[in-house]
Enzyme design. Structure first.
Site, PDB file in Angstrom:
ATOM      1  N   PRO A  67       0.842  -1.206   0.000  1.00  0.00           N
ATOM      2  CA  PRO A  67       0.000   0.000   0.000  1.00  0.00           C
ATOM      3  C   PRO A  67       0.876   1.254   0.000  1.00  0.00           C
ATOM      4  CG  PRO A  67      -0.634  -1.515   1.772  1.00  0.00           C
ATOM      5  CD  PRO A  67       0.648  -2.014   1.193  1.00  0.00           C
ATOM      6  N   GLU A  68       0.523   2.223  -0.855  1.00  0.00           N
ATOM      7  CA  GLU A  68       1.281   3.468  -0.899  1.00  0.00           C
ATOM      8  C   GLU A  68       0.492   4.561  -0.174  1.00  0.00           C
ATOM      9  OE1 GLU A  68       3.007   4.126  -4.812  1.00  0.00           O
ATOM     10  OE2 GLU A  68       3.264   1.974  -5.091  1.00  0.00           O
ATOM     11  N   ARG A  85      12.849  -2.947  -5.822  1.00  0.00           N
ATOM     12  CA  ARG A  85      11.449  -2.670  -6.163  1.00  0.00           C
ATOM     13  C   ARG A  85      11.345  -2.527  -7.674  1.00  0.00           C
ATOM     14  NH1 ARG A  85       8.723  -0.170  -2.181  1.00  0.00           N
ATOM     15  NH2 ARG A  85       6.923  -0.831  -3.367  1.00  0.00           N
ATOM     16  N   LYS A 129       3.615   5.991   4.188  1.00  0.00           N
ATOM     17  CA  LYS A 129       2.977   4.674   4.229  1.00  0.00           C
ATOM     18  C   LYS A 129       2.644   4.247   5.659  1.00  0.00           C
ATOM     19  CE  LYS A 129       5.802   3.404   0.262  1.00  0.00           C
ATOM     20  NZ  LYS A 129       6.782   2.437  -0.257  1.00  0.00           N
TER      21      LYS A 129
END
Ligand SMILES: [Zn+2]
Length: 245
Positions: free
Chosen positions: A2-3, A234, A53
């Protein structure tokens, strides 16, 4: 993962509990072990704040709960008694509502990690122009895509919004931050902030590049490519034609 926009949505869902005295318990043993429920039970929830976050829940008496969802955690809010099967880490009840935190994996009475973060991209007070100056503190030889996700400079952007923003402004995630112009940085930050703010209130924009490897670029038809970036590996997604190599 989740950002920032997901955490702001969670904060909005939790907001109806603010100003109320909550009853708290921890059905899950790992949640119980955090000591959070015992520390907040019977206290008034004073504020809920998303920072990047992370989520901070401040209770009366100076008690603050830090929640970070990483990949697996989530918050749900519904009418009291609506939690079905399963054991949440934390249950907060007030005003006919029930907020539940599932799967941690970070739930603690500690806000120090959040103090090391840069400004939250989505906060009203955060000016993208000031963030450009912060990005300039990064080592100039680091790729821009990696620096935009470094939460010490700007908090809230992960690989999804990084990839989408850089596609939108036609800049490669591999451009070295020292070679990016202020205008490019400002444009990317501004685009990310606008798109993430829209997502907080429910807009579901069509993805241009994120998780679209090998599919055609929506602008030029070139297959989208992806590769791991940075120490955390990432995945960055980009169009090799309209964003450069
Ligand atoms: Zn393209």
């Amino acid at each position: 993962m989740p950002e920032g926009d997901s955490l702001h949505r969670a904060a909005l869902r939790l907001r109806p509990l603010v100003g109320r005295r909550v009853s708290a318990n921890s059905p899950h043993p790992r949640g119980l072990a955090t000591g959070v429920a015992a520390a907040v039970d019977g206290r008034v929830l004073e504020s809920v704040e998303a920072v990047g976050k992370h989520l901070l829940l401040r209770f009366e008496g100076g008690v603050t709960v830090w929640s970070h969802l990483r990949l697996s955690g989530r918050w749900r809010v519904g009418p009291a008694g609506s939690t079905g099967a399963g054991r949440p880490w934390l249950v907060l009840r007030a005003g006919g509502l029930e907020a539940t935190q599932w799967s941690g994996p970070v739930l603690a009475l500690d806000e120090r990690p959040v103090r090391r973060l840069g400004p939250d991209l989505l906060a009203e007070a955060t000016e993208p122009a000031l963030l450009v100056a912060r990005l300039r503190r990064a080592e100039p030889g680091r790729p821009l895509g990696e620096v935009l996700q470094d939460q010490r400079f700007v908090a809230g952007i992960g690989n999804r919004w990084m990839s989408e923003a850089l596609w939108a402004v036609r800049v490669s995630p591999w451009l070295l931050v020292g070679e990016a112009s202020d205008e490019q940085l400002l444009e990317a930050l501004g685009w990310a902030r606008d798109a993430m703010r829209a997502a907080v209130v429910g807009a579901r924009p069509q993805r241009a590049v994120y998780r679209r490897a090998r599919r055609p670029c929506r602008r030029c038809g070139t297959p989208i490519v992806s590769r791991g970036q940075g120490a955390d590996n990432r995945t960055a997604y980009w169009c090799p034609r309209c964003q450069g190599p």
